[in-house]
Scaffold this motif. Structure first.
Motif, PDB file in Angstrom:
ATOM      1  N   VAL A  21     -31.363  18.312  64.216  1.00  0.00           N
ATOM      2  CA  VAL A  21     -32.645  18.721  64.403  1.00  0.00           C
ATOM      3  C   VAL A  21     -32.581  20.506  64.827  1.00  0.00           C
ATOM      4  N   ALA A  22     -31.696  20.639  65.289  1.00  0.00           N
ATOM      5  CA  ALA A  22     -31.305  22.246  65.790  1.00  0.00           C
ATOM      6  C   ALA A  22     -31.552  23.205  64.544  1.00  0.00           C
ATOM      7  N   TYR A  23     -30.467  22.454  63.438  1.00  0.00           N
ATOM      8  CA  TYR A  23     -30.362  23.616  62.580  1.00  0.00           C
ATOM      9  C   TYR A  23     -30.246  22.915  61.078  1.00  0.00           C
ATOM     10  N   ALA A  24     -30.824  23.800  59.951  1.00  0.00           N
ATOM     11  CA  ALA A  24     -30.940  23.192  58.698  1.00  0.00           C
ATOM     12  C   ALA A  24     -29.487  23.149  58.555  1.00  0.00           C
ATOM     13  N   GLN A  25     -29.215  22.099  57.682  1.00  0.00           N
ATOM     14  CA  GLN A  25     -27.640  21.942  57.617  1.00  0.00           C
ATOM     15  C   GLN A  25     -26.816  22.106  56.090  1.00  0.00           C
ATOM     16  N   PHE A  26     -27.535  21.603  55.081  1.00  0.00           N
ATOM     17  CA  PHE A  26     -26.829  21.440  53.812  1.00  0.00           C
ATOM     18  C   PHE A  26     -27.811  22.214  52.757  1.00  0.00           C
ATOM     19  N   ASP A  27     -27.498  23.083  52.234  1.00  0.00           N
ATOM     20  CA  ASP A  27     -28.284  23.928  51.214  1.00  0.00           C
ATOM     21  C   ASP A  27     -28.175  23.325  49.932  1.00  0.00           C
ATOM     22  N   ARG A  28     -27.096  22.612  49.727  1.00  0.00           N
ATOM     23  CA  ARG A  28     -26.767  22.059  48.428  1.00  0.00           C
ATOM     24  C   ARG A  28     -26.082  20.704  48.538  1.00  0.00           C
ATOM     25  N   PRO A  29     -26.333  19.683  47.605  1.00  0.00           N
ATOM     26  CA  PRO A  29     -25.585  18.558  47.804  1.00  0.00           C
ATOM     27  C   PRO A  29     -24.057  18.380  47.984  1.00  0.00           C
ATOM     28  N   GLU A  30     -23.794  19.409  47.195  1.00  0.00           N
ATOM     29  CA  GLU A  30     -22.211  19.439  47.095  1.00  0.00           C
ATOM     30  C   GLU A  30     -21.623  19.749  48.331  1.00  0.00           C
ATOM     31  N   ARG A  31     -22.332  20.706  48.974  1.00  0.00           N
ATOM     32  CA  ARG A  31     -21.979  21.007  50.525  1.00  0.00           C
ATOM     33  C   ARG A  31     -22.107  19.896  51.443  1.00  0.00           C
ATOM     34  N   ALA A  32     -22.987  18.837  51.282  1.00  0.00           N
ATOM     35  CA  ALA A  32     -23.236  17.453  52.045  1.00  0.00           C
ATOM     36  C   ALA A  32     -21.934  16.767  51.791  1.00  0.00           C
ATOM     37  N   ILE A  33     -21.619  16.730  50.256  1.00  0.00           N
ATOM     38  CA  ILE A  33     -20.558  15.829  50.091  1.00  0.00           C
ATOM     39  C   ILE A  33     -19.242  16.444  50.632  1.00  0.00           C
ATOM     40  N   LYS A  34     -19.276  17.604  50.467  1.00  0.00           N
ATOM     41  CA  LYS A  34     -17.915  18.264  51.068  1.00  0.00           C
ATOM     42  C   LYS A  34     -17.618  18.133  52.561  1.00  0.00           C
ATOM     43  N   TYR A  35     -19.001  18.090  53.201  1.00  0.00           N
ATOM     44  CA  TYR A  35     -18.719  18.022  54.561  1.00  0.00           C
ATOM     45  C   TYR A  35     -18.492  16.724  54.932  1.00  0.00           C
ATOM     46  N   ARG A  36     -19.121  15.694  54.480  1.00  0.00           N
ATOM     47  CA  ARG A  36     -18.819  14.085  54.950  1.00  0.00           C
ATOM     48  C   ARG A  36     -17.377  13.769  54.544  1.00  0.00           C
ATOM     49  N   GLN A  37     -16.839  14.199  53.498  1.00  0.00           N
ATOM     50  CA  GLN A  37     -15.554  13.946  53.214  1.00  0.00           C
ATOM     51  C   GLN A  37     -14.334  14.543  53.854  1.00  0.00           C
ATOM     52  N   SER A  38     -14.846  16.004  54.242  1.00  0.00           N
ATOM     53  CA  SER A  38     -14.090  16.532  55.086  1.00  0.00           C
ATOM     54  C   SER A  38     -13.839  15.805  56.423  1.00  0.00           C
ATOM     55  N   VAL A  39     -14.850  15.424  57.149  1.00  0.00           N
ATOM     56  CA  VAL A  39     -15.196  14.674  58.188  1.00  0.00           C
ATOM     57  C   VAL A  39     -14.134  13.574  58.215  1.00  0.00           C
ATOM     58  N   TRP A  80     -22.857  10.895  59.025  1.00  0.00           N
ATOM     59  CA  TRP A  80     -23.781  10.235  58.327  1.00  0.00           C
ATOM     60  C   TRP A  80     -25.171  10.960  57.965  1.00  0.00           C
ATOM     61  N   ALA A  81     -25.399  12.045  58.728  1.00  0.00           N
ATOM     62  CA  ALA A  81     -26.379  12.899  58.361  1.00  0.00           C
ATOM     63  C   ALA A  81     -26.206  13.637  57.121  1.00  0.00           C
ATOM     64  N   ALA A  82     -24.850  13.434  56.607  1.00  0.00           N
ATOM     65  CA  ALA A  82     -24.572  14.432  55.398  1.00  0.00           C
ATOM     66  C   ALA A  82     -24.877  13.399  54.223  1.00  0.00           C
ATOM     67  N   PHE A  83     -25.196  12.195  54.277  1.00  0.00           N
ATOM     68  CA  PHE A  83     -25.539  11.431  52.934  1.00  0.00           C
ATOM     69  C   PHE A  83     -26.845  11.664  52.814  1.00  0.00           C
ATOM     70  N   THR A  84     -27.393  12.871  52.438  1.00  0.00           N
ATOM     71  CA  THR A  84     -28.621  13.404  52.166  1.00  0.00           C
ATOM     72  C   THR A  84     -29.322  12.665  51.114  1.00  0.00           C
ATOM     73  N   SER A  85     -30.463  12.907  50.759  1.00  0.00           N
ATOM     74  CA  SER A  85     -31.093  12.332  49.613  1.00  0.00           C
ATOM     75  C   SER A  85     -30.860  13.503  48.668  1.00  0.00           C
ATOM     76  N   GLY A  86     -30.443  13.254  47.475  1.00  0.00           N
ATOM     77  CA  GLY A  86     -30.011  14.511  46.605  1.00  0.00           C
ATOM     78  C   GLY A  86     -28.715  14.484  46.411  1.00  0.00           C
ATOM     79  N   SER A  87     -27.703  13.699  47.346  1.00  0.00           N
ATOM     80  CA  SER A  87     -26.388  13.692  47.194  1.00  0.00           C
ATOM     81  C   SER A  87     -25.867  12.564  46.860  1.00  0.00           C
ATOM     82  N   GLU A  88     -26.823  11.688  46.066  1.00  0.00           N
ATOM     83  CA  GLU A  88     -26.105  10.347  45.627  1.00  0.00           C
ATOM     84  C   GLU A  88     -25.165  10.309  44.576  1.00  0.00           C
ATOM     85  N   LYS A  89     -25.074  11.396  43.772  1.00  0.00           N
ATOM     86  CA  LYS A  89     -24.053  11.476  42.764  1.00  0.00           C
ATOM     87  C   LYS A  89     -22.996  12.465  43.048  1.00  0.00           C
ATOM     88  N   GLY A  90     -21.804  12.376  42.541  1.00  0.00           N
ATOM     89  CA  GLY A  90     -20.960  13.380  42.852  1.00  0.00           C
ATOM     90  C   GLY A  90     -19.937  12.873  43.881  1.00  0.00           C
TER      91      GLY A  90
END
Ligand code: ASC
Length: 152
Positions: A21-39, A80-90
């Motif tokens: 809620v505080a900050y927008a987080q992932f500007d690209r799906p690849e970044r969401a994927i990298k984030y959740r995999q890193s965690v 969990w918040a990094a399983f964004t819509s748009g990051s289904e592939k990859g």
């Protein structure tokens, strides 16, 4: 559930709610994927560090186990918040993450509860409790991976 489990779950819920809620987080799906995999990588690493203790191959050092478990507890709410819509592939995430959102949420909660239990056990200093709680965490990891992760 005892008080510290409830406290840990509440803190986890607040963290999950407040960070996105505080900050927008992932500007690209690849970044969401990298984030959740890193965690996941960090959690797996710190969970792996306590396994020799669980197996009796390393001596039980209460503070060392607590330090590793506290890293896992801090990380557990984050992917969990990094399983964004748009990051289904990859990634290895199965489509069910998105098509069975309720099931995925339930698996996350089971995992987070197991981690809260591991924190309580680590704080207790009782190796037998740590062993049981660690097995519950491993089961929660496995159950979610079996249902929501493509087999490699
Ligand atoms: C780990 C790890 C997992 C789980 C799982 C438990 O250490 O990286 O994904 O435990 O293998 O079965």
């Amino acid at each position: 559930m005892n008080k510290s489990v409830i406290k840990t779950l509440l803190a986890a819920a607040l963290l999950t709610l407040s960070i996105p809620v505080a900050y927008a987080q992932f500007d690209r799906p690849e970044r969401a994927i990298k984030y959740r995999q890193s965690v996941m990588t960090i959690m797996a690493n710190h969970f792996g560090r306590i396994q020799p203790v669980i197996k009796g191959a390393a001596p039980y050092d209460k503070d060392a186990v607590k330090a590793n478990v506290s890293v896992i507890a801090m990380m557990a709410p984050l992917p969990w918040a990094a399983f964004t819509s748009g990051s289904e592939k990859g990634s290895n995430a199965m489509p069910d993450v998105w098509s069975d959102a309720a099931g995925f949420k339930a698996a996350q909660q089971k995992f987070q509860e197991s981690v809260a239990g591991l924190s309580v056990a680590a704080d207790s200093g009782d190796l037998e409790k740590v062993k049981v709680a660690s097995a519950a965490v491993a089961d929660a990891c496995k159950a979610c991976h079996e249902k929501f992760q493509v087999k490699r």
